[in-house]
Design a protein around this motif. Structure first.
Motif, short mmCIF file in Angstrom:
data_model
loop_
_atom_site.label_atom_id
_atom_site.label_comp_id
_atom_site.label_asym_id
_atom_site.label_seq_id
_atom_site.Cartn_x
_atom_site.Cartn_y
_atom_site.Cartn_z
N CYS A 45 0.85 -1.19 0.00
CA CYS A 45 0.00 0.00 0.00
C CYS A 45 0.89 1.24 0.00
O CYS A 45 1.80 1.37 0.81
CB CYS A 45 -0.89 -0.01 1.24
SG CYS A 45 -1.87 1.48 1.39
N CYS A 48 -0.05 3.61 3.43
CA CYS A 48 0.47 3.28 4.77
C CYS A 48 1.77 2.49 4.69
O CYS A 48 2.36 2.18 5.72
CB CYS A 48 -0.58 2.51 5.56
SG CYS A 48 -0.96 0.89 4.87
N CYS A 66 -7.15 -1.67 1.31
CA CYS A 66 -5.98 -2.04 2.11
C CYS A 66 -6.46 -2.52 3.48
O CYS A 66 -7.25 -1.84 4.13
CB CYS A 66 -5.06 -0.83 2.25
SG CYS A 66 -3.76 -1.08 3.46
N TYR A 68 -4.96 -2.50 6.18
CA TYR A 68 -4.40 -1.71 7.28
C TYR A 68 -5.02 -0.33 7.38
O TYR A 68 -5.34 0.15 8.45
CB TYR A 68 -2.89 -1.59 7.14
CG TYR A 68 -2.20 -2.93 7.15
CD1 TYR A 68 -2.00 -3.61 8.34
CD2 TYR A 68 -1.76 -3.50 5.96
CE1 TYR A 68 -1.38 -4.85 8.36
CE2 TYR A 68 -1.13 -4.75 5.96
CZ TYR A 68 -0.95 -5.42 7.16
OH TYR A 68 -0.36 -6.63 7.17
N CYS A 69 -5.19 0.34 6.23
CA CYS A 69 -5.66 1.73 6.30
C CYS A 69 -6.94 1.96 5.50
O CYS A 69 -7.39 3.09 5.36
CB CYS A 69 -4.57 2.69 5.83
SG CYS A 69 -4.21 2.60 4.08
N ASN A 71 -7.44 2.01 2.46
CA ASN A 71 -7.22 2.73 1.21
C ASN A 71 -7.81 1.91 0.06
O ASN A 71 -7.47 0.74 -0.10
CB ASN A 71 -5.70 2.93 1.02
CG ASN A 71 -5.37 3.72 -0.23
OD1 ASN A 71 -6.21 4.45 -0.77
ND2 ASN A 71 -4.14 3.59 -0.66
#
Ligand SMILES: [Zn+2]
Ligand SMILES: [Zn+2]
Ligand SMILES: [Zn+2]
Length: 125
Positions: A45, A48, A66, A68-69, A71
């Motif tokens: 990504c 992040c 994503c 994690y974030c 996105n």
């Protein structure tokens, strides 16, 4: 930086050479081999900077984000039109250069193997 997809949100890990690329075009420019397709794609990504893997066989809409974030990395690619134009121009220049090379080679040939008439003409000059 990828010049093919201006708004690339992720890098993709090429399974063949273990390198990160923004798109398959970038891979094609740097490598002579074909990009190997894999069922487990590695992504990085850009927002992040975290890497994650996706099983492409079970890929669904929620996988477009994503983990994690959040996105949204699967987006419509912005493709710069100028790049296409420049590439066309380059191809033309290359073709012209190839032609010149051939003409030059032919001239050199006649200089080294002068027939008597041609030699006389040169001496007159
Ligand atoms: Zn590769
Ligand atoms: Zn690219
Ligand atoms: Zn992210």
């Amino acid at each position: 930086m990828c010049k093919h997809i201006l708004n690339a949100q992720v890098s993709i890990r090429a399974p063949c050479c273990k390198q990160w690329y923004d798109c398959s075009e970038c891979h094609a420019e740097k490598q002579t081999h074909k990009l190997v397709k894999t069922m487990e794609m590695g992504f990085l990504c850009k927002k992040c900077k975290k890497a994650f893997y996706k099983d492409m066989e079970k890929y669904e809409e929620s996988d477009e984000f994503c983990p994690y974030c959040d996105n949204h990395y699967v987006i419509e690619a912005k493709i710069p039109h100028a790049v296409v134009g420049v590439e066309g121009e380059d191809a033309r220049i290359d073709a012209r250069m190839l032609k010149d090379e051939r003409v030059k080679a032919k001239n050199n040939h006649s200089v080294f193997e002068l027939d008597p008439d041609e030699e006389a003409a040169l001496l007159d000059f």
